[in-house]
Design a protein around this motif. Sequence first.
Motif, PDB file in Angstrom:
ATOM      1  N   VAL A 281       0.932  -0.975   0.305  1.00 28.67           N
ATOM      2  CA  VAL A 281      -0.583  -0.179  -0.075  1.00 28.67           C
ATOM      3  C   VAL A 281       0.975   1.486   0.293  1.00 28.67           C
ATOM      4  N   ASP A 296      -0.454  -2.985  -5.236  1.00 29.52           N
ATOM      5  CA  ASP A 296      -1.395  -2.921  -4.976  1.00 29.52           C
ATOM      6  C   ASP A 296      -2.388  -2.576  -4.742  1.00 29.52           C
ATOM      7  N   TYR A 297      -2.455  -1.342  -3.240  1.00 25.87           N
ATOM      8  CA  TYR A 297      -3.308  -0.269  -3.089  1.00 25.87           C
ATOM      9  C   TYR A 297      -2.753   0.844  -3.690  1.00 25.87           C
ATOM     10  N   GLY A 298      -3.298   2.131  -3.263  1.00 26.12           N
ATOM     11  CA  GLY A 298      -2.184   3.919  -3.019  1.00 26.12           C
ATOM     12  C   GLY A 298      -3.419   4.174  -2.791  1.00 26.12           C
TER      13      GLY A 298
END
Lengths: 321, 247
Positions: A281, A296-298
């Motif tokens: 992240v 993967d996530y931001g």
Amino acid sequence: MSVLIFIDQSDGHVKKSSLEAITYGADIAKQLGIAAEGIVLGTVSDDLTALGKYGISKIHQVNNNALDHVDAQLYAKIIAEAVTLSGAKILVFSHNQTGKAVAARVAARLKAGIVSGACALPDTSNGFVVKKTVFSGKAFANISILSDIKVISLNPNSYQTIAGEGIATIADLNITVAPSRIKVTAINKVSGEIPLTEADIVVSGGRGLKGPENWGILLDLAKELGAATACSRPVGDAHWRPHHEHVGQTGVQVAPNLYIAIGISGAIQHLAGVNRSKVIVVINKDAEAPFFKAADYGIVGDAFEVVPQLTAAIKKMKASV
Amino acid sequence: MKILVCISKTPDTTAKIAFTDGNTKFDEANVQWIINPYDEWYSLVRAIELKEKDAAVSIHLITVGNADSEPIIRKALALGGDEAIRVNSNSNDAYFIATQIASIANEGGYDLIFTGKETIDYNGSSIGGMIAELTDAPFISLATKFELVGTTATITREIDGGEEVADVILPLVVSCQKGVAEQRIPNMRGIMAARTKPLKVVEPTDADTLSSIISFELPPAKAGVKLVAADNVSELVRLLHEEAKAI
């Protein structure tokens, strides 16, 4: 013929990375239809028989407090002797601090080929080929071990621990322990902190946090998640955080289930230390930060606003489950 | 007092990692080669500092590599060090390499052998421990601090969840990492002096090769980042909990 797994302990407790190594070694034994056994050095307070549930039938122990500190020279001699006595053909370590000190030394003593930093079970269909991470996690290599005895050290957090049923028997191994040439004068453990290389979750901060006085929001998040804390190289170099927290190519390499990077741009040298993480992240106010490409996530946003909200949202989520 | 510093040639930290010949060889096209950072920044610089404190210290550098390694070993000589030995072999096998270094170490009667904690290409962390075994010396791995008084070394090393401080009487093998010293830039005087420092090339001694690289693979590409709006942090928590199952 058997697989012998080195069980690493610290202060009498078996390390999590060793449970992974036991499961891994037991799975190799299953694959080859041979027995899996363990070896532990020093005094242990944990119930060793319970390690049978990870797939080993027997544990050899040299129950001698002279081995409570790791001396690679003594360890290598004893482990090599245990390999000979037990007729083991495959020796498994965790590629943790102890493994890095001891595994290669035992391999040289036994004239055995070694793959250190393995990340998958060996392919035994044609020879004995082990996959390992190379170029600091940017690639993998498949390495064939050519010797009769084979040594593997397994990357921490790269093999799923599976507990089943079973009780291991403990066999005292009667080996004379030579005096150590290393005189330990101090051990400084940061109490209450989770060791970075064993952590499931790592929360890491970079220059985007602007100064050491702003680390509170990161520490709060880490506390809420039960996470270890880390930092980027510039932060370590500026002494905003202790240098052992520096994660990257030339610092610590981590492979947690979750890596949360706050205010870190994601230089290639930093990525080399974290790219084996399962989920990444990234929180950064610069949408162009290269780290987003590896994430993967931001969240594109101001860490000083986002991080406290994230901590609060996690607390809320935990309260509801 | 003789120190042997092990030097390895690695691709630059920003090098693009790619493979050729059906993924059996590292693609060296356009790769800039450097001294393995752990060998250079920590072990070599610390050896130089010891020499600066005590002129009786002599530093020998050793590398196991083919002629392509010479610019790297010259650069290491430019930083410091009195002479260098290159064992003419391109082996990738840790046991073969360690046997070469141990053979030179046994002949040379070194008091102290420094390695980096690992090379940044094959990440083996194997050579230091193997040299120690093959020379029957104590081995301290992952050192973060190294002090020497007379023939007693006081070393701080990384252990699980902290650090350990120990005294060891030389001879000794140490693998170094961050903390042992700080990176230096070679100066012009050093670069000029390095040109005339002895660089001895020796052929490898007989040794077994116990492992070989079959092939390389690149990790699968990431699917792409899922962005969450900054004012919707609870959505990130939901994704991490339900989708990634990471919290």
